[in-house]
Write an enzyme that holds these catalytic residues in place. Sequence first.
Site, short mmCIF file in Angstrom:
data_model
loop_
_atom_site.label_atom_id
_atom_site.label_comp_id
_atom_site.label_asym_id
_atom_site.label_seq_id
_atom_site.Cartn_x
_atom_site.Cartn_y
_atom_site.Cartn_z
N ARG A 79 0.86 -1.19 0.00
CA ARG A 79 0.00 0.00 0.00
C ARG A 79 0.89 1.24 0.00
NH1 ARG A 79 -4.03 -0.17 4.87
NH2 ARG A 79 -5.03 -1.79 3.65
N ARG A 148 -2.06 6.58 9.87
CA ARG A 148 -2.14 6.04 8.50
C ARG A 148 -2.29 7.15 7.47
NH1 ARG A 148 -3.96 0.70 8.14
NH2 ARG A 148 -3.19 -0.50 9.89
N LYS A 212 -3.81 0.90 14.86
CA LYS A 212 -3.85 1.89 13.78
C LYS A 212 -4.51 3.18 14.25
CE LYS A 212 -6.20 -1.10 11.18
NZ LYS A 212 -7.08 -1.76 10.21
N LYS A 214 -6.22 6.84 12.48
CA LYS A 214 -6.59 7.40 11.18
C LYS A 214 -7.06 8.84 11.31
CE LYS A 214 -7.69 2.93 9.21
NZ LYS A 214 -8.73 2.04 8.61
N CYS A 433 -15.04 -3.28 -0.53
CA CYS A 433 -13.66 -3.57 -0.14
C CYS A 433 -13.10 -4.63 -1.09
CB CYS A 433 -13.62 -4.06 1.29
SG CYS A 433 -14.26 -5.73 1.50
N CYS A 439 -7.68 -10.92 0.47
CA CYS A 439 -7.79 -10.56 1.88
C CYS A 439 -7.95 -11.82 2.74
CB CYS A 439 -8.97 -9.62 2.11
SG CYS A 439 -9.10 -9.22 3.87
N CYS A 478 -16.30 -8.73 5.31
CA CYS A 478 -16.29 -9.10 6.74
C CYS A 478 -16.63 -7.86 7.55
CB CYS A 478 -14.94 -9.70 7.13
SG CYS A 478 -13.69 -8.49 7.58
N CYS A 482 -13.95 -2.08 5.90
CA CYS A 482 -12.99 -1.33 5.08
C CYS A 482 -13.65 -0.42 4.03
CB CYS A 482 -12.03 -2.30 4.40
SG CYS A 482 -11.04 -3.23 5.59
FE1 SRM Z 1 -9.06 -2.20 6.04
C1 SRM Z 1 -7.68 -4.86 7.59
C2 SRM Z 1 -8.17 -3.40 3.06
C3 SRM Z 1 -9.80 0.78 4.65
C4 SRM Z 1 -10.84 -1.36 8.84
N1 SRM Z 1 -8.02 -3.83 5.44
C5 SRM Z 1 -7.50 -4.78 6.24
C6 SRM Z 1 -6.63 -5.75 5.44
C7 SRM Z 1 -5.22 -5.24 5.46
C8 SRM Z 1 -6.73 -7.23 5.84
C9 SRM Z 1 -5.76 -7.78 6.85
O1 SRM Z 1 -5.56 -7.17 7.93
O2 SRM Z 1 -5.21 -8.85 6.58
C10 SRM Z 1 -7.28 -5.57 4.04
C11 SRM Z 1 -6.41 -5.89 2.84
C12 SRM Z 1 -7.26 -6.44 1.71
C13 SRM Z 1 -6.54 -6.59 0.44
O3 SRM Z 1 -6.40 -7.75 -0.04
O4 SRM Z 1 -6.14 -5.60 -0.15
C14 SRM Z 1 -7.85 -4.17 4.16
N2 SRM Z 1 -8.89 -1.42 4.22
C15 SRM Z 1 -8.59 -2.11 3.09
C16 SRM Z 1 -8.80 -1.26 1.85
C17 SRM Z 1 -7.82 -1.57 0.73
C18 SRM Z 1 -10.25 -1.46 1.38
C19 SRM Z 1 -10.55 -0.98 -0.03
O5 SRM Z 1 -11.09 -1.82 -0.75
O6 SRM Z 1 -10.27 0.15 -0.38
C20 SRM Z 1 -8.69 0.14 2.47
C21 SRM Z 1 -7.28 0.65 2.48
C22 SRM Z 1 -7.19 1.98 3.11
C23 SRM Z 1 -5.87 2.66 2.98
O7 SRM Z 1 -5.52 3.04 1.88
O8 SRM Z 1 -5.20 2.84 4.01
C24 SRM Z 1 -9.16 -0.15 3.89
N3 SRM Z 1 -10.06 -0.54 6.67
C25 SRM Z 1 -10.35 0.54 5.90
C26 SRM Z 1 -11.34 1.34 6.55
C27 SRM Z 1 -11.98 2.61 5.97
C28 SRM Z 1 -11.23 3.85 6.32
O9 SRM Z 1 -10.18 3.80 6.99
O10 SRM Z 1 -11.68 4.92 5.94
C29 SRM Z 1 -11.65 0.72 7.74
C30 SRM Z 1 -12.75 1.14 8.75
C31 SRM Z 1 -12.39 2.33 9.55
C32 SRM Z 1 -11.64 1.92 10.77
O11 SRM Z 1 -10.43 1.69 10.69
O12 SRM Z 1 -12.27 1.80 11.83
C33 SRM Z 1 -10.83 -0.46 7.81
N4 SRM Z 1 -9.19 -2.95 7.91
C34 SRM Z 1 -10.02 -2.49 8.90
C35 SRM Z 1 -9.92 -3.38 10.03
C36 SRM Z 1 -10.69 -3.22 11.37
C37 SRM Z 1 -9.96 -2.32 12.28
C38 SRM Z 1 -10.61 -2.24 13.65
O13 SRM Z 1 -10.29 -1.33 14.39
O14 SRM Z 1 -11.41 -3.08 14.02
C39 SRM Z 1 -9.02 -4.39 9.66
C40 SRM Z 1 -8.59 -5.59 10.52
C41 SRM Z 1 -7.55 -5.24 11.51
O15 SRM Z 1 -6.98 -4.15 11.54
O16 SRM Z 1 -7.25 -6.14 12.33
C42 SRM Z 1 -8.59 -4.09 8.32
FE1 SF4 Z 2 -10.83 -7.77 4.08
FE2 SF4 Z 2 -12.85 -7.46 5.74
FE3 SF4 Z 2 -11.44 -5.33 5.00
FE4 SF4 Z 2 -13.03 -6.49 3.26
S1 SF4 Z 2 -13.70 -5.50 5.16
S2 SF4 Z 2 -10.89 -5.90 2.88
S3 SF4 Z 2 -12.91 -8.62 3.81
S4 SF4 Z 2 -10.69 -7.01 6.19
#
Ligand code: SRM
Ligand code: SF4
Length: 574
Positions: A79, A148, A212, A214, A433, A439, A478, A482
Site C-alpha cells: 500500500r 495512516r 492503527k 486514522k 472492499c 484478503c 467481513c 474497510c
Molecule cells: Fe481495512 C484490515 C483493506 C480501509 C478497517 N483492510 C484490512 C486488510 C489489510 C486485511 C488484513 O488485515 O489482513 C485488508 C487488505 C485487503 C486486500 O487484499 O487488499 C484491508 N482497508 C482495506 C482497503 C484496501 C479497502 C478498499 O477496498 O479500499 C482500504 C485501504 C485503506 C488505505 O488506503 O489505508 C481499507 N479498513 C479501511 C477502513 C476505511 C477507512 O479507513 O476509511 C476501515 C474502517 C475504519 C476503521 O479503521 O475503523 C478499515 N481494515 C479495517 C480493520 C478493522 C480495524 C478495527 O479497528 O477493528 C481491519 C482488521 C484489523 O486491523 O485487524 C482491516
Molecule cells: Fe478484508 Fe474485511 Fe477489510 Fe473487506 S472489510 S478488505 S474482507 S478485512
Amino acid sequence: MTTDSQDPKPLSANEGIKAASRLLRGTIAEDIADSSTGAISEDNNQLTKFHGLYLQDDRDQRTALKRAGREKAFAFMLRVRLPGGRATPQQWLVLDALSEQFATPSLRLTTRQTFQFHGVLKGNVKKLVQGMHRALLDSIAACGDVNRNVMAPPNPERSPVLQQVHDHARAWSEFALPKTRAYHEIWLDETLVAGGEPESEPLYGATYLPRKFKTGFAVPPSNDVDVFSQDVGFIAIVEAGRLSGYNVTAGGGLGMNHGNSETFPRLADVLGFIPPDKVNAIGEAMLATQRDFGDRTNRRHARLKYTIEDRGVDWFQAEVERRSGIAFAAPRPFHFTTIEDPHGWTECADGTWFYGLHILSGRIKDLPGWPMKTALREIAEIHRGDFRLTPSQNLSIAGVSADQKAAIDVILERHGLAGENKRSRLRLNALSCVALPTCGLALAESERALPEILAKFETVLDEAGLRDDAISLRVTGCPNGCARPYLAEIGFVGRAPGKYALYLGASYHGTRLNRLFAPSVTIDDAVRLLTPVIRRFAVERNEGEGFGDFCSRLILPTDATTHSVGTPGATVPA
Ligand code: SRM
Ligand code: SF4
C-alpha cells in the site's frame, strides 16, 4: 509511555514484537532474502505492515495447493503512502509499469485515497519499493500501529480554502511519520546508522501506538472523507470565504466482530474549535494520549474509540488540552450535504479543470470492452496536471487546462469509457472492499460480488423511477468495515460464503450509523426484502428525504438492534 498501570492483563503479542524489533527492523531483511519459501515469519509479518506490506495468499488457489501438498500461493500486498491522494502523471506511469512487472497487472484505488499492489512475490518486493522510491513514492506507515494515510478532499484548487486544508493534511502526515530508518535500510539498502544502533522515535516511542490511527480532513458541505469514521478528524470552518479554523473530532472507527457486542462501530465526538495553526499541536496531543492510554492488552479493544468510550470524552478532551496547552473553543456550526464525488468536468477557482472519473471498486485493470488501465496510461502520457484519488475509490484527473480537455475526452471515448459517469447514481455512490481472493480476513465476496448486487438493485430502482437518486450502497467481505459499510444507507457485511448481514438507515451524509436489518441473507434475499421498501420509498418519501432517513423513520423497528453507540448530535446544525 506505559499502558494503564492498574491493568493486570498481559500485553498483546504484538507489543512484544514491536518492543523487540529495534524500531521495526526485526529480521525482515533475512526473511526476505530466504528463497526457500514465499512467506516470512509471523513476527516479521506484523512488522512489515509498518512498511506498507502485508503477506497474503491467493485464496482461490488454497484448496488445490493443499491437495497437491504444496505451499500456499504467498504474495504481498503493498500500500502506497499518498496523503490527500495525489500523484503526478510521471508517478502514475511508474506505478502502472511496476504493477505490470512485479504484481498482478492491476492497480487498486483504496477507500483512503491511495494505491495498492497485489500479488507481489517476495523476491520482487525490494524491486517494487525501489522503483517507487525512484518516483519519490514510499509505503512508510501505510499500514501498522501508526498514523495512516491522511485523508483530505482531493481537489484543492477548487478554492483557496481547499488548498489550505490540503496543505494542513500533508503537514500533519509528515509530522506524524515514524522517524526510524528501518524502511530505508531494509528496502533501499541504506547503510546502518553509526554502530547500527537504532535511532529514537520521539513521537511514538519504541512500541508505537496500540493500534492503527486514522486522520481525515473534511471541508463542508462535503463529507467525502467520512470524517466521523476517523480516529481524529478536522472539519474546516469557513467564514466569509476564509478558513477560520477546524472543529476537531475524535473517537470514530468502524471495525467490529459479528456477535461480539464489545466491538462496535462508533461515530466520532466533536470536541471543539481550534485555529488553523494548531493542527499539529492538537494532533500530537491526541496521538500521544492514545499512545499512553490505549489498551495494549487486547487488539480488538485498542482503537481510540474504545479509549474514549471507556474513559469518557470529557476526560479525553481535558487530557488533550493539558498536553497541548490549547483550550478548545465551542464548536462552530457546519453542515454536510453530500458525500459524492463530482463526476465529469468541473472548473476550479484557479482556472484549471478536473475530470471526476467513476471507477468501480477502484479497480484499474484492462478487461475486454473496459480497458481502464490502458486509457489511464494514455491520459498520463499527455496529462500536464496530476491525478487525485478520492475517498470513494474514484479518480480525479486534475489541473487540466481548457485546451487539453478535449484530448482526455477523446481517449476515454476511444476506449469506450466515456459512459462510466452516466451510470446509475447507486453505482456512482457504491463502494466495496477488496475481500477475496487476497484478503485473509474475508468471510464473503465483496469486490467480485458488487457488480451482481448493483445489477439486481438497478433493475428495482429503474422500475421505481429512482435511477438518478443518490443512494449509498457499500459492501464488505467481513465486519472490519474497510468500505465503511456502517455509514451506508444500504450496507452489506459479509458473514459467510454467499451470506451477508444487511444494514439500513444511515444518513446519506455520513452523520448517522445504520442498523442491523437482517443478520444473514443472500444477495437475492436482500433484493427481495428491499424491493417493497424501495417501491414505498419512491411514493411515500417526504420532500428531500433520503433512502436511509426513510428506512430509519419507517422500516426499522424502533427497538432494532443497534450495534453502535455513535454520538447523537455529532453534527452541529448550521
Ligand atoms: Fe481495512 C484490515 C483493506 C480501509 C478497517 N483492510 C484490512 C486488510 C489489510 C486485511 C488484513 O488485515 O489482513 C485488508 C487488505 C485487503 C486486500 O487484499 O487488499 C484491508 N482497508 C482495506 C482497503 C484496501 C479497502 C478498499 O477496498 O479500499 C482500504 C485501504 C485503506 C488505505 O488506503 O489505508 C481499507 N479498513 C479501511 C477502513 C476505511 C477507512 O479507513 O476509511 C476501515 C474502517 C475504519 C476503521 O479503521 O475503523 C478499515 N481494515 C479495517 C480493520 C478493522 C480495524 C478495527 O479497528 O477493528 C481491519 C482488521 C484489523 O486491523 O485487524 C482491516
Ligand atoms: Fe478484508 Fe474485511 Fe477489510 Fe473487506 S472489510 S478488505 S474482507 S478485512
